[in-house]
Design a protein around this motif. Structure first.
Motif, short mmCIF file in Angstrom:
data_model
loop_
_atom_site.label_atom_id
_atom_site.label_comp_id
_atom_site.label_asym_id
_atom_site.label_seq_id
_atom_site.Cartn_x
_atom_site.Cartn_y
_atom_site.Cartn_z
N ARG A 1 0.84 -1.21 0.00
CA ARG A 1 0.00 0.00 0.00
C ARG A 1 0.87 1.26 0.00
N ASP A 2 1.92 1.25 0.80
CA ASP A 2 2.83 2.40 0.83
C ASP A 2 3.47 2.62 -0.54
N GLU A 3 3.88 1.53 -1.17
CA GLU A 3 4.48 1.62 -2.50
C GLU A 3 3.48 2.22 -3.50
N LEU A 4 2.25 1.73 -3.48
CA LEU A 4 1.22 2.23 -4.39
C LEU A 4 0.95 3.71 -4.14
N LYS A 5 0.81 4.09 -2.88
CA LYS A 5 0.53 5.48 -2.54
C LYS A 5 1.67 6.41 -2.98
N GLU A 6 2.90 5.99 -2.75
CA GLU A 6 4.04 6.80 -3.17
C GLU A 6 4.08 6.98 -4.68
N LYS A 7 3.82 5.91 -5.41
CA LYS A 7 3.84 5.98 -6.88
C LYS A 7 2.68 6.82 -7.40
N ALA A 8 1.52 6.74 -6.77
CA ALA A 8 0.38 7.56 -7.16
C ALA A 8 0.68 9.04 -6.91
N LYS A 9 1.32 9.33 -5.78
CA LYS A 9 1.70 10.71 -5.46
C LYS A 9 2.70 11.24 -6.48
N ALA A 10 3.68 10.42 -6.85
CA ALA A 10 4.68 10.84 -7.84
C ALA A 10 4.03 11.13 -9.20
N LEU A 11 2.94 10.41 -9.50
CA LEU A 11 2.21 10.64 -10.76
C LEU A 11 1.19 11.78 -10.63
N ARG A 12 1.08 12.33 -9.41
CA ARG A 12 0.15 13.41 -9.12
C ARG A 12 -1.31 13.03 -9.43
N LEU A 13 -1.64 11.81 -9.11
CA LEU A 13 -3.01 11.35 -9.32
C LEU A 13 -3.88 11.82 -8.16
N PRO A 14 -5.05 12.37 -8.46
CA PRO A 14 -5.94 12.85 -7.40
C PRO A 14 -6.72 11.69 -6.76
N LEU A 15 -6.03 10.97 -5.89
CA LEU A 15 -6.60 9.79 -5.27
C LEU A 15 -6.54 9.90 -3.76
N GLN A 16 -7.59 9.43 -3.13
CA GLN A 16 -7.64 9.28 -1.67
C GLN A 16 -7.74 7.79 -1.42
N PHE A 17 -7.05 7.29 -0.41
CA PHE A 17 -7.01 5.85 -0.17
C PHE A 17 -7.64 5.48 1.17
N VAL A 18 -8.39 4.39 1.15
CA VAL A 18 -8.96 3.78 2.36
C VAL A 18 -8.72 2.27 2.24
N GLY A 19 -8.94 1.57 3.33
CA GLY A 19 -8.76 0.12 3.29
C GLY A 19 -8.97 -0.50 4.65
N PRO A 20 -8.59 -1.75 4.76
CA PRO A 20 -8.77 -2.46 6.03
C PRO A 20 -7.82 -1.92 7.10
N MET A 21 -8.11 -2.28 8.33
CA MET A 21 -7.21 -1.95 9.43
C MET A 21 -5.89 -2.66 9.17
N GLU A 22 -4.81 -1.89 9.10
CA GLU A 22 -3.50 -2.47 8.79
C GLU A 22 -2.73 -2.91 10.03
N ASN A 23 -3.20 -2.54 11.21
CA ASN A 23 -2.59 -2.99 12.44
C ASN A 23 -3.23 -4.35 12.78
N HIS A 24 -2.49 -5.42 12.51
CA HIS A 24 -3.04 -6.77 12.64
C HIS A 24 -3.52 -7.08 14.05
N ASP A 25 -2.77 -6.69 15.06
CA ASP A 25 -3.17 -6.94 16.45
C ASP A 25 -4.47 -6.21 16.78
N ARG A 26 -4.59 -4.96 16.33
CA ARG A 26 -5.82 -4.20 16.58
C ARG A 26 -7.00 -4.84 15.87
N SER A 27 -6.78 -5.24 14.63
CA SER A 27 -7.84 -5.90 13.86
C SER A 27 -8.33 -7.16 14.58
N ASP A 28 -7.41 -7.93 15.12
CA ASP A 28 -7.79 -9.16 15.83
C ASP A 28 -8.44 -8.91 17.18
N SER A 29 -8.13 -7.78 17.81
CA SER A 29 -8.65 -7.53 19.16
C SER A 29 -9.82 -6.56 19.22
#
Length: 148
Positions: A16-44
């Motif tokens: 996700r970080d790689e995709l976001k960085e590449k999108a920013k470099a391309l100056r694409l007008p994108l906002q990103f959302v997704g699942p909880m990336e903190n695995h412990d928090r997601s499980d608890s």
């Protein structure tokens, strides 16, 4: 115009970080959302909200209900879903999220290595676009913003 992109896929690598960085470099007008990336928090999260559960199965069920709520809400608010199937981790959540996107009639870009073609052939057939790299997914989104 800005698009909201739901990034579905495993949460153990930095794709996700790689995709976001590449999108920013391309100056694409994108906002990103997704699942909880903190695995412990997601499980608890189920126990954090609903209290201690009697066993691991109930703990998983409680967390799943809240994580599914989050996924559905954020995916419904998204304009497009990118689902990445990597080579290292099990991909059950990615398959579920891609299927949810199809059910919600959200445009879906599937990223998967060629070697996963056979096990993902049905999802590939239902996705709007299937690519093999993050760069190809971003080029697909970039094309949306072209006027000539």
């Amino acid at each position: 115009m800005e698009l909201t992109v739901y990034l579905a896929g495993e949460i153990h690598s930095s794709w996700r970080d790689e995709l976001k960085e590449k999108a920013k470099a391309l100056r694409l007008p994108l906002q990103f959302v997704g699942p909880m990336e903190n695995h412990d928090r997601s499980d608890s999260i189920g126990e954090e909200i609903l209290g201690e559960q009697p066993n691991k199965i109930f703990r998983d069920e409680a967390a799943s209900a809240i994580n599914n709520f989050r996924t559905e809400l954020l995916m419904k608010k998204s304009d497009v879903v990118i689902a990445l199937f990597g080579e290292e981790y099990k991909q059950w959540n990615t398959a579920m999220d891609a299927s949810t996107a199809i059910t919600l009639q959200k445009p879906l870009i599937l990223i998967r290595p060629e070697k996963l073609h056979h096990p993902l052939k049905e999802l590939t057939n239902k996705a709007n676009v299937t690519v093999t790299s993050i760069e190809q997914a971003l080029k697909t989104l970039s094309y949306v913003f072209e006027s000539e």
